[in-house]
Design a protein around this motif. Structure first.
Motif, PDB file in Angstrom:
ATOM      1  N   PHE A   1      18.580  29.281 -35.854  1.00  0.00           N
ATOM      2  CA  PHE A   1      18.757  28.898 -37.199  1.00  0.00           C
ATOM      3  C   PHE A   1      18.345  27.463 -37.398  1.00  0.00           C
ATOM      4  N   SER A   2      18.310  26.884 -38.494  1.00  0.00           N
ATOM      5  CA  SER A   2      17.837  25.468 -38.769  1.00  0.00           C
ATOM      6  C   SER A   2      19.110  24.491 -38.995  1.00  0.00           C
ATOM      7  N   PHE A   3      19.069  23.343 -38.601  1.00  0.00           N
ATOM      8  CA  PHE A   3      20.099  22.411 -39.157  1.00  0.00           C
ATOM      9  C   PHE A   3      19.599  20.991 -39.378  1.00  0.00           C
ATOM     10  N   SER A   4      20.476  20.150 -39.579  1.00  0.00           N
ATOM     11  CA  SER A   4      19.865  18.558 -39.837  1.00  0.00           C
ATOM     12  C   SER A   4      20.396  17.937 -38.541  1.00  0.00           C
ATOM     13  N   LEU A   5      19.546  17.195 -37.931  1.00  0.00           N
ATOM     14  CA  LEU A   5      20.092  16.194 -36.831  1.00  0.00           C
ATOM     15  C   LEU A   5      19.615  14.711 -37.154  1.00  0.00           C
ATOM     16  N   VAL A   6      20.932  14.194 -37.274  1.00  0.00           N
ATOM     17  CA  VAL A   6      20.823  12.762 -37.835  1.00  0.00           C
ATOM     18  C   VAL A   6      21.110  11.753 -36.616  1.00  0.00           C
ATOM     19  N   CYS A   7      20.259  10.730 -36.715  1.00  0.00           N
ATOM     20  CA  CYS A   7      20.329  10.083 -35.564  1.00  0.00           C
ATOM     21  C   CYS A   7      20.014   8.496 -35.969  1.00  0.00           C
ATOM     22  N   ASP A   8      20.331   7.422 -35.144  1.00  0.00           N
ATOM     23  CA  ASP A   8      20.073   5.977 -35.620  1.00  0.00           C
ATOM     24  C   ASP A   8      18.774   5.744 -34.613  1.00  0.00           C
ATOM     25  N   ASN A   9      18.251   4.819 -35.377  1.00  0.00           N
ATOM     26  CA  ASN A   9      17.160   4.146 -34.372  1.00  0.00           C
ATOM     27  C   ASN A   9      17.409   2.792 -33.710  1.00  0.00           C
ATOM     28  N   ASP A  10      18.556   2.176 -33.948  1.00  0.00           N
ATOM     29  CA  ASP A  10      18.920   0.948 -33.843  1.00  0.00           C
ATOM     30  C   ASP A  10      20.124   0.726 -33.097  1.00  0.00           C
ATOM     31  N   SER A  11      20.859   1.786 -32.750  1.00  0.00           N
ATOM     32  CA  SER A  11      22.524   1.730 -32.459  1.00  0.00           C
ATOM     33  C   SER A  11      22.723   1.769 -30.835  1.00  0.00           C
ATOM     34  N   TYR A  12      22.109   3.118 -30.312  1.00  0.00           N
ATOM     35  CA  TYR A  12      22.324   3.307 -28.950  1.00  0.00           C
ATOM     36  C   TYR A  12      21.094   3.433 -28.108  1.00  0.00           C
ATOM     37  N   VAL A  13      21.147   3.092 -26.721  1.00  0.00           N
ATOM     38  CA  VAL A  13      19.896   3.094 -25.882  1.00  0.00           C
ATOM     39  C   VAL A  13      19.077   4.056 -25.978  1.00  0.00           C
ATOM     40  N   ASN A  14      17.886   3.792 -26.518  1.00  0.00           N
ATOM     41  CA  ASN A  14      16.846   5.213 -26.797  1.00  0.00           C
ATOM     42  C   ASN A  14      17.435   6.232 -27.558  1.00  0.00           C
ATOM     43  N   GLU A  15      18.171   6.149 -28.478  1.00  0.00           N
ATOM     44  CA  GLU A  15      18.638   7.215 -29.223  1.00  0.00           C
ATOM     45  C   GLU A  15      17.522   8.108 -29.783  1.00  0.00           C
ATOM     46  N   GLU A  16      16.604   7.525 -30.475  1.00  0.00           N
ATOM     47  CA  GLU A  16      15.685   7.952 -31.199  1.00  0.00           C
ATOM     48  C   GLU A  16      14.720   9.037 -30.278  1.00  0.00           C
ATOM     49  N   GLU A  17      14.469   8.535 -28.851  1.00  0.00           N
ATOM     50  CA  GLU A  17      13.986   9.287 -27.852  1.00  0.00           C
ATOM     51  C   GLU A  17      14.664  10.569 -27.469  1.00  0.00           C
ATOM     52  N   ILE A  18      16.046  10.280 -27.538  1.00  0.00           N
ATOM     53  CA  ILE A  18      17.018  11.238 -26.905  1.00  0.00           C
ATOM     54  C   ILE A  18      16.864  12.319 -28.075  1.00  0.00           C
ATOM     55  N   CYS A  19      16.981  12.091 -29.297  1.00  0.00           N
ATOM     56  CA  CYS A  19      17.058  12.931 -30.297  1.00  0.00           C
ATOM     57  C   CYS A  19      15.695  14.019 -30.521  1.00  0.00           C
ATOM     58  N   GLN A  20      14.714  13.081 -30.060  1.00  0.00           N
ATOM     59  CA  GLN A  20      13.128  13.820 -30.336  1.00  0.00           C
ATOM     60  C   GLN A  20      13.239  14.920 -29.090  1.00  0.00           C
ATOM     61  N   ALA A  21      13.644  14.536 -27.984  1.00  0.00           N
ATOM     62  CA  ALA A  21      13.611  15.223 -26.752  1.00  0.00           C
ATOM     63  C   ALA A  21      14.376  16.624 -26.860  1.00  0.00           C
ATOM     64  N   ALA A  22      15.681  16.288 -27.588  1.00  0.00           N
ATOM     65  CA  ALA A  22      16.694  17.385 -27.803  1.00  0.00           C
ATOM     66  C   ALA A  22      16.093  18.357 -28.814  1.00  0.00           C
ATOM     67  N   THR A  23      15.552  17.986 -29.783  1.00  0.00           N
ATOM     68  CA  THR A  23      14.751  18.750 -30.878  1.00  0.00           C
ATOM     69  C   THR A  23      13.836  19.619 -30.251  1.00  0.00           C
ATOM     70  N   ALA A  24      13.167  18.985 -29.078  1.00  0.00           N
ATOM     71  CA  ALA A  24      12.194  19.847 -28.345  1.00  0.00           C
ATOM     72  C   ALA A  24      12.909  20.996 -27.638  1.00  0.00           C
ATOM     73  N   MET A  25      13.682  20.560 -27.068  1.00  0.00           N
ATOM     74  CA  MET A  25      14.646  21.604 -26.127  1.00  0.00           C
ATOM     75  C   MET A  25      15.313  22.499 -26.921  1.00  0.00           C
ATOM     76  N   TRP A  26      15.791  22.350 -28.173  1.00  0.00           N
ATOM     77  CA  TRP A  26      16.415  23.333 -28.852  1.00  0.00           C
ATOM     78  C   TRP A  26      15.450  24.277 -29.537  1.00  0.00           C
ATOM     79  N   ALA A  27      14.209  23.861 -29.689  1.00  0.00           N
ATOM     80  CA  ALA A  27      13.145  24.629 -30.486  1.00  0.00           C
ATOM     81  C   ALA A  27      12.750  25.728 -29.334  1.00  0.00           C
ATOM     82  N   ARG A  28      12.799  25.504 -28.226  1.00  0.00           N
ATOM     83  CA  ARG A  28      12.425  26.515 -27.126  1.00  0.00           C
ATOM     84  C   ARG A  28      13.379  27.650 -27.252  1.00  0.00           C
TER      85      ARG A  28
END
Length: 525
Positions: free
Chosen positions: A363-390
């Motif tokens: 199913f689909s859902f929204s994933l809300v992330c900051d790009n200036d809050s936690y260390v490499n957060e945007e990259e974490i969310c991008q990687a998780a998005t790819a993992m979930w897509a599989r």
């Protein structure tokens, strides 16, 4: 104005100011982000509060060993199970010259405990405060509350007269866009005072020569500049345009280590980063419209099994984070080794769980992330998005600055998001339990953004909040943490790394595991 041009203009202005006052010791601090406000009660951001701790002080504070020490209160005693008496330091003045007294303490507690205050959750047991005389205050709490002093390290004192004169008695809220005089002006008792501020560009602090404490630092001025671009921030450090950054990019550590006169301070901080779920009846943005799939345990288990935490640790975090299954770091009281167990990365098992839950195609859902809050957060969310897509899970990634994303979290307009929690100022697992895990009631659950509720866990937390026996209290808290773990209420990722870097003009810098710069303990050459 783009980031590079804005930084260049700020650097040119700084160079001119430095040339005209060459005798000054100026600490030029380059950070990934700006503070949210000059109001220390405006939002529960550890970073914003840590910067403002250079300006504002509490009744007590943590010393350089993270032990509680006197600050604006010289001493205190427990009068009864519900009453504490604090004896205030005499001769303290605010930056505008107003004397510090019990009236300021009462006004500060009234403001921070207001139902509209975003920081009210930092005082979960507070009931009221009473002035005994100009230098004595009594605080009433819930019975047998064991962590009041820990809480008070983060509750700073404001000048009542200054608040009244500027119509600033009401709290502000950076997350909801509620501003006031204290948003753009400051008046504390601390080692530095704010002399100018341009949001997202530069904030300048000057030494408070009338500070009550004996300074360890030799800094005359701090120039705080947000530099969101990692490459620009590193270039500024290497060129000498800044002297210190509390957020050195992980990918640049080898280069910085190899540079003469640049010093790296690196460790893991207390903060745990984790994914959290919106647990309301329906998701905000999904192709499932009749219910919320995230309320199904099998779905949450599938999402966790789909994540490869070892790959995130090695690739995204450059091997510097500590992958974990626990919501709290080992140094946080209440942690047990059993909490650190985490599910194996198993996409096939995740697909099976989704099918059993009735979502064979995901199913689909929204994933809300900051790009200036936690260390490499945007990259974490991008990687998780790819993992979930599989495994068929389609995350609609929404990335933006904290100033924009906070409102989405506070209003519940997210499906999945990231939160990082360092358990500050308590440095105790009761912090995350009462503010994040507890149902939203009164001062509890302030960061319960997704409306999750576990009555049994609430009972354990409430019992811990009235247990003076430390071993019994921590056992209750450990039990609560294990229960939310077994239900996959959250998905812990890692204790994030903290990497600071200093240039050749910095002689010494104190780095503690709470990841808060304390420049009043630093020295320039």
């Amino acid at each position: 104005m783009n980031q590079f041009l804005r930084f260049s203009v700020a650097a040119a202005a700084l160079a001119a100011a430095t040339f005209s006052a060459s005798a000054e010791n100026v600490m030029r601090w380059g950070s990934q982000r700006d503070i949210l406000s000059l109001d220390p009660y405006s939002y529960g951001s550890s970073f914003t509060i840590s910067v403002l701790n250079h300006v504002y002080e509490g009744l007590v504070r943590y010393d350089d060993k993270l032990q509680i020490a006197p600050a604006l209160a010289e001493s205190w005693e427990v009068v009864s199970p519900t009453l504490w008496r604090f004896h205030l330091r005499k001769g303290v003045t605010f930056h505008n010259g107003d004397p510090f007294s019990a009236d300021d303490v009462i006004a500060s507690f009234t403001r921070v405990s207001d139902p509209a205050s975003p920081l009210r959750g930092n005082l979960p047991a507070y009931k009221g405060a009473k002035k005994i005389d100009d230098h004595t205050v009594e605080i009433t709490t819930t019975p047998n509350y064991p962590l009041l002093l820990n809480d008070l390290t983060n509750i700073v004192m404001l000048d009542k007269k200054w608040l009244v004169e500027n119509h600033a008695e009401a709290p502000t809220d950076a997350g909801k866009g509620v501003e006031g005089y204290a948003t753009t002006h400051a008046n504390g008792t601390g080692p530095f005072k704010v002399v100018s501020r341009r949001p997202d560009a530069e904030t300048v602090f000057e030494v408070n020569k009338a500070w009550w404490d004996k300074p360890r630092h030799n800094i005359d001025k701090i120039v705080f500049t947000p530099i969101t671009s990692s490459a620009t921030r590193v270039a500024a450090l290497l060129s000498g345009e800044i002297d210190f950054t509390n957020e050195a990019p992980l990918q640049d550590i080898p280069r910085l280590r190899a540079t003469p006169d640049v010093k790296i301070l690196a460790s893991n901080e207390l903060r745990t980063a984790f994914f959290l779920f919106n647990r309301k009846d329906k998701l905000v943005a999904s192709d499932v419209t009749d219910k919320n799939p995230l309320n199904d345990l099998k779905v949450r288990q599938a999402m966790y099994e789909a994540l490869d935490l070892d790959a995130l640790q090695k690739k995204v975090m450059r091997g510097l984070s500590r992958a974990t299954g626990s919501m709290v770091a080992p140094a946080i009281p209440g942690y047990t080794e059993a909490m650190d167990q985490r599910p194996s990365h198993d996409p096939e098992s995740a697909k099976k769980l989704l099918a059993e839950a009735g979502y064979p195609d995901g199913f689909s859902f929204s994933l809300v992330c900051d790009n200036d809050s936690y260390v490499n957060e945007e990259e974490i969310c991008q990687a998780a998005t790819a993992m979930w897509a599989r495994v068929g899970l389609k995350a609609d990634l929404d990335v933006g600055p904290t100033s924009l994303q906070t409102a989405k979290f506070e209003s519940g307009k997210f499906d999945v998001g990231i939160l990082g929690w360092a358990n500050e100022p308590m440095i105790d697992s009761y912090s995350i339990l009462v503010q994040v895990a507890h149902s939203k009631t009164g001062t509890s659950g302030v960061f319960n953004w997704g409306s999750w509720s576990y009555p049994e866990v609430d009972g354990l937390i409430d019992a811990a909040g009235q247990e003076l026996d430390r071993a019994k209290r921590l056992a209750l808290q450990s039990d609560a943490l294990l229960k939310i773990k077994s239900d996959v209420a959250f998905m812990p990722l890692h204790q994030q790394p903290m990497v600071w870097a200093t240039g050749p003009k910095v002689e010494s810098m104190v780095q503690l595991s709470d990841n808060k710069p304390r420049l009043w303990m630093a020295r320039m050459k």
